[in-house]
Design a protein around this motif. Structure first.
Motif, PDB file in Angstrom:
ATOM      1  N   TYR A  26       0.459  -1.332   0.036  1.00  0.00           N
ATOM      2  CA  TYR A  26       0.195   0.117   0.245  1.00  0.00           C
ATOM      3  C   TYR A  26       0.597   1.337  -0.143  1.00  0.00           C
ATOM      4  O   TYR A  26       1.796   1.549   1.001  1.00  0.00           O
ATOM      5  CB  TYR A  26      -1.094   0.249   1.126  1.00  0.00           C
ATOM      6  N   LYS A  28      -0.436   5.451  -1.044  1.00  0.00           N
ATOM      7  CA  LYS A  28      -0.840   6.383  -2.028  1.00  0.00           C
ATOM      8  C   LYS A  28      -1.224   6.198  -3.084  1.00  0.00           C
ATOM      9  O   LYS A  28      -2.019   6.618  -3.696  1.00  0.00           O
ATOM     10  CB  LYS A  28      -0.910   7.753  -1.339  1.00  0.00           C
ATOM     11  N   LYS A  31      -2.869   3.176  -4.937  1.00  0.00           N
ATOM     12  CA  LYS A  31      -4.153   3.108  -3.796  1.00  0.00           C
ATOM     13  C   LYS A  31      -4.223   4.402  -5.434  1.00  0.00           C
ATOM     14  O   LYS A  31      -5.696   3.923  -6.473  1.00  0.00           O
ATOM     15  CB  LYS A  31      -4.244   3.532  -2.605  1.00  0.00           C
ATOM     16  N   LYS A  35      -7.738   3.174  -8.299  1.00  0.00           N
ATOM     17  CA  LYS A  35      -8.484   3.431  -8.305  1.00  0.00           C
ATOM     18  C   LYS A  35      -8.839   3.505  -9.797  1.00  0.00           C
ATOM     19  O   LYS A  35     -10.227   3.847 -10.762  1.00  0.00           O
ATOM     20  CB  LYS A  35      -8.418   4.748  -7.216  1.00  0.00           C
ATOM     21  N   ILE A  48      -8.125  -2.825   0.346  1.00  0.00           N
ATOM     22  CA  ILE A  48      -7.119  -2.057   0.866  1.00  0.00           C
ATOM     23  C   ILE A  48      -7.308  -2.477   2.386  1.00  0.00           C
ATOM     24  O   ILE A  48      -8.669  -2.577   2.820  1.00  0.00           O
ATOM     25  CB  ILE A  48      -7.349  -0.943   1.343  1.00  0.00           C
ATOM     26  N   ILE A  56      -3.335  -3.721  -0.648  1.00  0.00           N
ATOM     27  CA  ILE A  56      -3.881  -4.039  -1.400  1.00  0.00           C
ATOM     28  C   ILE A  56      -4.242  -5.210  -2.327  1.00  0.00           C
ATOM     29  O   ILE A  56      -3.179  -5.427  -3.005  1.00  0.00           O
ATOM     30  CB  ILE A  56      -3.683  -2.140  -2.582  1.00  0.00           C
TER      31      ILE A  56
END
Length: 127
Positions: A26, A28, A31, A35, A48, A56
């Motif tokens: 993981y 940011k 992530k 997305k 998550i 993830i």
């Protein structure tokens, strides 16, 4: 250490051996890239979760036993960053693929960045 490069390599390798899912570390940026992949239908879903380390879990998408992700390529690298103005953002495979761009407004596809007239660092292309 190239976290984005490791992330893309894990997904590429999992698609090549037709795994159902892949677990990635993981962060940011990971992530946000996940997305974008989910919103553009390149993956089924993602979760998550946290055991000892936050991860993830990405569920890969296949059609007729072939991965939806045919190619995933890192463009901007830590040793050589690539930045584009919004006017210079190009279509990937005549619009059949996407480019993922890190902008001041967050991580988005090249198409979204061009519409919002925002340039940024081109992270990777996927088709």
């Amino acid at each position: 250490m190239d976290t984005i490069g490791n992330y893309l390599t894990l997904i590429r390798n999992a698609c090549n051996v037709k795994k159902k899912y892949v677990k990635v570390n993981y962060s940011k940026i990971n992530k946000n890239i996940t997305k974008v992949l989910y919103n553009n239908n390149y993956i089924k879903k993602y979760k998550i979760y946290k055991n000892k380390i936050k991860k993830i879990k990405i569920y890969l998408k296949y059609i007729n036993n072939n991965s939806v992700i045919r190619k995933i390529k890192r463009i901007s690298k830590p040793s050589l960053r690539k930045y584009l103005k919004y006017k210079n953002i190009y279509k990937v495979l005549n619009g059949y693929g996407i480019s993922i761009i890190s902008t001041s407004s967050g991580v988005m596809t090249g198409k979204e960045a061009k519409i919002k007239k925002i340039g940024g660092e081109i992270l990777c292309i996927i088709y």
